[in-house]
Design an enzyme around this catalytic site. Structure first.
Site, short mmCIF file in Angstrom:
data_model
loop_
_atom_site.label_atom_id
_atom_site.label_comp_id
_atom_site.label_asym_id
_atom_site.label_seq_id
_atom_site.Cartn_x
_atom_site.Cartn_y
_atom_site.Cartn_z
N ARG A 165 -43.90 12.20 -12.61
CA ARG A 165 -44.51 11.11 -11.61
C ARG A 165 -43.98 11.31 -10.21
NH1 ARG A 165 -44.33 7.70 -16.24
NH2 ARG A 165 -46.42 6.78 -16.92
N ILE A 166 -42.47 11.23 -10.26
CA ILE A 166 -41.76 11.38 -9.12
C ILE A 166 -42.06 12.88 -8.31
CG2 ILE A 166 -39.58 11.32 -7.95
CD1 ILE A 166 -38.61 9.23 -10.10
N ALA A 192 -32.17 11.74 -7.92
CA ALA A 192 -32.58 11.74 -9.47
C ALA A 192 -31.27 10.87 -10.01
CB ALA A 192 -32.68 13.11 -10.06
N ARG A 193 -30.35 11.66 -10.72
CA ARG A 193 -29.18 11.08 -11.19
C ARG A 193 -28.22 12.27 -10.79
NH1 ARG A 193 -31.60 7.30 -12.15
NH2 ARG A 193 -31.93 6.12 -13.84
N ASP A 234 -28.70 10.65 -2.88
CA ASP A 234 -28.76 9.12 -3.23
C ASP A 234 -27.60 8.60 -4.44
OD1 ASP A 234 -30.08 6.60 -2.84
OD2 ASP A 234 -31.00 7.08 -4.65
N GLU A 279 -20.51 5.98 -10.25
CA GLU A 279 -21.24 5.05 -8.81
C GLU A 279 -20.56 3.96 -9.04
OE1 GLU A 279 -25.28 5.09 -9.25
OE2 GLU A 279 -25.54 7.13 -8.33
N HIS A 310 -27.71 5.03 -4.17
CA HIS A 310 -28.62 4.80 -5.35
C HIS A 310 -29.76 3.70 -5.22
CE1 HIS A 310 -28.73 5.53 -9.91
NE2 HIS A 310 -29.92 5.35 -9.35
#
Length: 332
Positions: free
Chosen positions: A157-158, A237-238, A262, A267, A286
């Site tokens: 989707r992204i 993403a991650r 991001d 984190e 994030h």
């Protein structure tokens, strides 16, 4: 009997009016985080024990946490988001805990944020801003997007939402996707390529794969070495899909031109993280998937999932461990 539902992310307290009525109408009591940061494991345990559901952020739902909370009645972890790598799915399934996500709620937010980072880097927004504030007037030519190649890693989707925006900026879009939507690819004129070929061709390499063993540290010394020296990598993403020490070396040595990050492996990253010392990287905290619309949509869907499951319904399209169904309904 009224069940307790933890609202784990502290910022969601500000929008209780958005999702709260759903849970309250189902007869549940809301429990809020008492800390103003993302909870660590000990803090999550303190808050979660005795709750039947958790409207979750990115807190660490480890095996130890799930075992302890399930013993005290936890039945549902519903992510206000689309990723669920912070949840030990195997442990949740073993202990009869349904894990939910919020599909279709934040792809446009992530895509917009991805392009905000691409544009900011291409146009030198941050250094221009800082220079003008310092009394300078640095009128230099910047980089166009039109005619450049956007390499999209992952066409879920992204990734699809990012690809569409790349086309709107008149970019050449190439993509890596193991299970492509052939109709989408054809309709939007996207070229599918092997992983390494996307890395080699991209002027802007943007990462949209899920965090899994296959994607872990896939951007590393070898793959960074395939990139053009003028190319940028964007990660919304991650953090775990990038080998951060390898990226640091590639950026420090100008092996690649820059990056927009991001997300980090850990984190928050801490003030001494080497990447934070570099000038050719743009950072955000994030928050790519969290604009006010997607935030509300994700919280609403997560609240609906909790309410339905605790009422004995099974919203299959939102459940990421469907094999838990029998054990979930056998729990008292």
């Amino acid at each position: 009997m009224k069940s307790r539902v933890l609202i784990a992310p502290h910022p969601l307290q500000e929008i209780e009016n958005v999702y709260g009525p759903i849970l309250k109408a189902a007869g549940h009591e809301l429990v809020f985080s008492k800390v103003q940061h993302q909870m660590n494991e000990a803090e999550l345990r303190d808050h979660l024990l005795g709750c039947a559901g958790s409207l979750a952020g990115s807190e660490p739902y480890t095996r130890a946490i799930i075992e302890a909370a399930a013993a005290e009645g936890l039945k549902v972890i519903a992510r206000a988001g689309v990723g669920y790598d912070a949840v030990d799915l195997a442990a949740a399934t073993e202990h009869g805990v349904a894990v939910c996500f919020a599909p279709g709620t934040n792809q446009d937010a992530v895509a917009e944020h991805t392009f905000s980072m691409i544009l900011a880097l291409a146009k030198g927004v941050a250094p221009q801003h800082n220079a003008v504030k310092a009394g300078q007037w640095p009128r230099r030519a910047n980089q166009p997007l039109r005619g450049k190649t956007l390499g999209v890693m992952g066409l879920g989707r992204i990734g699809k939402a990012v690809a569409i925006r790349g086309k709107a900026f008149l970019m050449n879009v190439v993509a890596y996707e193991p299970y492509p939507d052939a109709a989408f690819v054809k309709d939007h004129g996207i070229t599918l390529l092997p992983f390494d070929d996307v890395v080699k061709q991209a002027d802007w390499l943007t990462l949209h794969m899920p965090m899994c063993p296959e994607s872990s540290k896939c951007i590393n010394k070898r793959t960074l070495g395939l990139m053009k020296p003028t190319a940028f990598v964007i990660n919304t993403a991650r953090g775990g899909v990038i080998n951060e020490p390898d990226l640091y070396e590639a950026l420090r040595s100008n092996r690649i031109a820059g990056a927009g990050l991001d997300v980090f492996d850990v984190e928050p990253p801490g003030a001494n993280h080497p990447l934070l010392t570099l000038d050719n990287v743009l950072f955000t905290a994030h928050m790519a998937g969290v604009d006010v619309q997607s935030r509300d949509d994700m919280a609403i869907l997560a609240a609906k999932a909790i309410a339905k499951l605790l009422a004995g319904e099974w919203p299959a399209e939102w459940i990421v461990n469907p094999q838990v169904k029998e054990k979930f309904f056998s729990r008292k």
